[in-house]
Design an enzyme around this catalytic site. Structure first.
Site, PDB file in Angstrom:
ATOM      1  N   GLY A   1       8.534  -8.869  26.445  1.00  0.00           N
ATOM      2  CA  GLY A   1       9.771  -8.295  25.935  1.00  0.00           C
ATOM      3  C   GLY A   1       9.492  -7.012  25.179  1.00  0.00           C
TER       4      GLY A   1
ATOM      5  N   GLN B   1      11.127  -0.520  19.126  1.00  0.00           N
ATOM      6  CA  GLN B   1       9.674  -0.336  19.298  1.00  0.00           C
ATOM      7  C   GLN B   1       9.312   0.986  19.967  1.00  0.00           C
ATOM      8  OE1 GLN B   1       9.384  -4.472  21.083  1.00  0.00           O
ATOM      9  NE2 GLN B   1       7.354  -4.264  20.188  1.00  0.00           N
TER      10      GLN B   1
ATOM     11  N   CYS C   1       2.932  -9.434  19.623  1.00  0.00           N
ATOM     12  CA  CYS C   1       3.908  -8.350  19.695  1.00  0.00           C
ATOM     13  C   CYS C   1       3.180  -7.076  20.144  1.00  0.00           C
ATOM     14  CB  CYS C   1       4.520  -8.146  18.311  1.00  0.00           C
ATOM     15  SG  CYS C   1       5.682  -6.779  18.205  1.00  0.00           S
ATOM     16  N   LEU C   2       3.808  -6.317  21.031  1.00  0.00           N
ATOM     17  CA  LEU C   2       3.182  -5.079  21.504  1.00  0.00           C
ATOM     18  C   LEU C   2       3.009  -4.074  20.369  1.00  0.00           C
ATOM     19  CD1 LEU C   2       4.984  -4.577  24.945  1.00  0.00           C
ATOM     20  CD2 LEU C   2       2.674  -5.439  24.541  1.00  0.00           C
TER      21      LEU C   2
ATOM     22  N   HIS D   1      12.693 -13.020  18.956  1.00  0.00           N
ATOM     23  CA  HIS D   1      11.691 -12.043  18.518  1.00  0.00           C
ATOM     24  C   HIS D   1      12.229 -10.619  18.714  1.00  0.00           C
ATOM     25  CE1 HIS D   1       7.348 -10.590  18.354  1.00  0.00           C
ATOM     26  NE2 HIS D   1       7.981  -9.550  18.867  1.00  0.00           N
ATOM     27  N   GLU D   2      12.802 -10.353  19.897  1.00  0.00           N
ATOM     28  CA  GLU D   2      13.290  -8.995  20.194  1.00  0.00           C
ATOM     29  C   GLU D   2      14.531  -8.662  19.377  1.00  0.00           C
ATOM     30  OE1 GLU D   2      11.192  -7.276  21.637  1.00  0.00           O
ATOM     31  OE2 GLU D   2      10.042  -8.892  22.559  1.00  0.00           O
TER      32      GLU D   2
ATOM     33  N   HIS E   1      13.606  -7.410  16.085  1.00  0.00           N
ATOM     34  CA  HIS E   1      13.230  -5.986  16.082  1.00  0.00           C
ATOM     35  C   HIS E   1      14.460  -5.112  15.853  1.00  0.00           C
ATOM     36  CE1 HIS E   1       8.995  -5.795  16.979  1.00  0.00           C
ATOM     37  NE2 HIS E   1       9.092  -6.551  18.049  1.00  0.00           N
TER      38      HIS E   1
HETATM   39 ZN    ZN Z   1       7.609  -7.520  19.080  1.00  0.00          ZN
END
Ligand code: ZN
Length: 172
Positions: free
Chosen positions: A46, A51, A92-93, A134-135, A138
């Site tokens: 995701g 981000q 997480c990226l 999670h997204e 963000h």
């Molecule tokens: Zn993340």
């Protein structure tokens, strides 16, 4: 299509609160396509617009095993959450090289728009349910490390700041 730069924790831009997407136009469609390409390239499940430093309520995800079910989620609204919660190891990226345990609703139903502006519903369980939460975090400026202990969070922060400095040095 083009790859986008992913912000790394503790970049303060990750704490910005996203505004609703006002119009699903060519710009948003291009952004969604670029975000999907960036997510697949980075091997993530995701990616939220926050981000990539765009502060509008848009995220992309693909939690399928074959990596062939891209979803574009615009202006997500939570319509239902389960009483059950699950504890899972999240990465997480924007926090490369780390993971940590976070508690989430086991199931979540959301309503949102796709890249064509059509409203649809996602009834998410398991990895997809965790990914959506999670997204969506963000989009309100929250990175999962905020759920971890101050000790663990501090360790992650120190390491990533150090890595960023080293990367800068080797570039110059
Ligand atoms: Zn993340």
């Amino acid at each position: 299509m083009s790859l986008l730069n992913i912000l790394t924790y503790p970049d303060p831009r990750l704490n910005k609160v996203a505004k609703p997407v006002a119009a699903i136009d060519a710009r948003i469609q291009q952004l969604a396509a670029d975000m999907l390409e960036t997510m697949y390239e980075a091997k993530g499940v995701g990616l939220a617009a926050t981000q990539v430093d765009v502060h509008e309520r848009l995220l992309v995800m693909d939690t399928s095993e074959e990596r062939d079910q891209p979803l574009v989620v615009i202006n997500p609204r939570v319509v239902w959450t389960s009483d059950d919660v699950v504890l899972g190891d999240e990465g997480c990226l924007s926090v490369p090289g780390f993971s940590g345990d976070v508690e989430r609703f086991a199931e979540i139903h959301i309503e949102c728009e796709n890249a064509n502006g059509d409203t649809y519903k996602i009834e998410a369980t398991e990895l997809q349910a965790v990914c959506i939460q999670h997204e969506m975090d963000h989009l309100i400026g929250k990175v999962y490390v905020e759920y971890l202990s101050p000790l663990k969070r501090g360790r992650i922060k120190t390491k990533l700041i150090k890595e960023a400095k080293e990367a800068q040095k080797s570039e110059s």
